[in-house]
Write a protein that holds these residues in place. Sequence first.
Motif, mmCIF file in Angstrom:
data_model
loop_
_atom_site.group_PDB
_atom_site.id
_atom_site.type_symbol
_atom_site.label_atom_id
_atom_site.label_comp_id
_atom_site.label_asym_id
_atom_site.label_seq_id
_atom_site.Cartn_x
_atom_site.Cartn_y
_atom_site.Cartn_z
ATOM 1 N N ASN A 115 26.112 -18.065 33.776
ATOM 2 C CA ASN A 115 26.722 -17.680 35.047
ATOM 3 C C ASN A 115 27.954 -16.821 34.790
ATOM 4 O OD1 ASN A 115 28.398 -19.795 34.051
ATOM 5 N ND2 ASN A 115 29.191 -20.143 36.117
ATOM 6 N N GLY A 116 28.109 -16.332 33.566
ATOM 7 C CA GLY A 116 29.269 -15.530 33.197
ATOM 8 C C GLY A 116 28.933 -14.055 33.078
ATOM 9 N N LEU A 117 29.575 -13.236 33.891
ATOM 10 C CA LEU A 117 29.319 -11.795 33.819
ATOM 11 C C LEU A 117 29.719 -11.221 32.465
ATOM 12 C CD1 LEU A 117 30.547 -10.831 37.401
ATOM 13 C CD2 LEU A 117 28.181 -10.826 36.567
ATOM 14 N N ARG A 118 30.854 -11.658 31.922
ATOM 15 C CA ARG A 118 31.291 -11.150 30.613
ATOM 16 C C ARG A 118 30.353 -11.632 29.508
ATOM 17 N NH1 ARG A 118 36.344 -8.392 30.647
ATOM 18 N NH2 ARG A 118 37.098 -8.417 32.785
ATOM 19 N N VAL A 119 29.860 -12.842 29.625
ATOM 20 C CA VAL A 119 28.901 -13.354 28.651
ATOM 21 C C VAL A 119 27.629 -12.506 28.666
ATOM 22 C CG1 VAL A 119 27.381 -15.305 28.115
ATOM 23 C CG2 VAL A 119 29.782 -15.707 28.691
ATOM 24 N N ALA A 120 27.122 -12.220 29.859
ATOM 25 C CA ALA A 120 25.914 -11.399 29.986
ATOM 26 C C ALA A 120 26.144 -10.005 29.416
ATOM 27 C CB ALA A 120 25.494 -11.316 31.451
ATOM 28 N N ASP A 121 27.313 -9.429 29.659
ATOM 29 C CA ASP A 121 27.635 -8.106 29.111
ATOM 30 C C ASP A 121 27.635 -8.124 27.589
ATOM 31 O OD1 ASP A 121 27.840 -6.881 31.557
ATOM 32 O OD2 ASP A 121 30.029 -7.014 31.664
ATOM 33 N N ALA A 122 28.180 -9.199 26.995
ATOM 34 C CA ALA A 122 28.247 -9.288 25.532
ATOM 35 C C ALA A 122 26.860 -9.335 24.910
ATOM 36 C CB ALA A 122 29.057 -10.520 25.123
#
Length: 273
Positions: A134-141
């Motif tokens: 549910n983390g946008l930054r996690v998905a980007d990484a």
Amino acid sequence: MMDTVVMLASQRQERILTAIREHGAVRVADLVVALDVSDMTVRRDIAELARAGLVRRVHGGAVTPETPARSTDEPGFEAKRTWSSREKAAVARAALATVEPGQAIALSAGTTTWLLASMIAADATLRPLTVVTNGLRVADALHGTDDVEVVLTGGVRTPSDALVGPVADATLHELRVDRTYLGVHGLDADGPTTPNLAEAATDRALVRCAAAATVLADHTKWGVVGLARICGFDEIDTLVVDTGLGAEARTHLSDAVDRLLLATPEPTTGDQP
């Protein structure tokens, strides 16, 4: 004699400041041992530093003035990313060692889970892997990483770039993963907390969709209490924290969870080996 007393107080306070700047937080119990003085002396020193605006007093110790307050304060991702960065990196590295290829895992939003995601993206031995987040930054990484399937929950965006709310919760209710890695705002004797009520509900859904749950928390999170409790320690099997955690907290947490992993931060330039 008075000059000597003033000098010694100044030296103690400088050591307290140095410890807080290095670790992000200090506990009174640890300072009593390190400085070989009474509990009352340490509390007076902290009070003096707080009056000068150099630290912020919290229950059982002190933190840097920039550390988030306990109840509803929710800083953004960029602000939190720079706090206790060495400790967070150590925690993420220790968590990385528990990830296995072929798993489906869940990563919550947060700066430490973002570091873990970045390490996963750089480690080709962990392929294939499915990551629910549910983390946008996690998905980007993780975006564009070969043989890593990313499932983004959807939901309403928070100041910390988490996706939360009924859409996220409903998505997680339908999923099953091997392990959830949960970053938290605070940690105390009753379990992990967050300042955001909706994020607490989504974090609970992340924990409950997993066969096992690991909490990632640098030691400065200990004693910080957010508005909403996420879950109890009975729902967490592993806690990863850095070696800055005090002895009293280690004893409590080692009894509360099945496995307590202590991660050693890498030395900074000029540190002794």
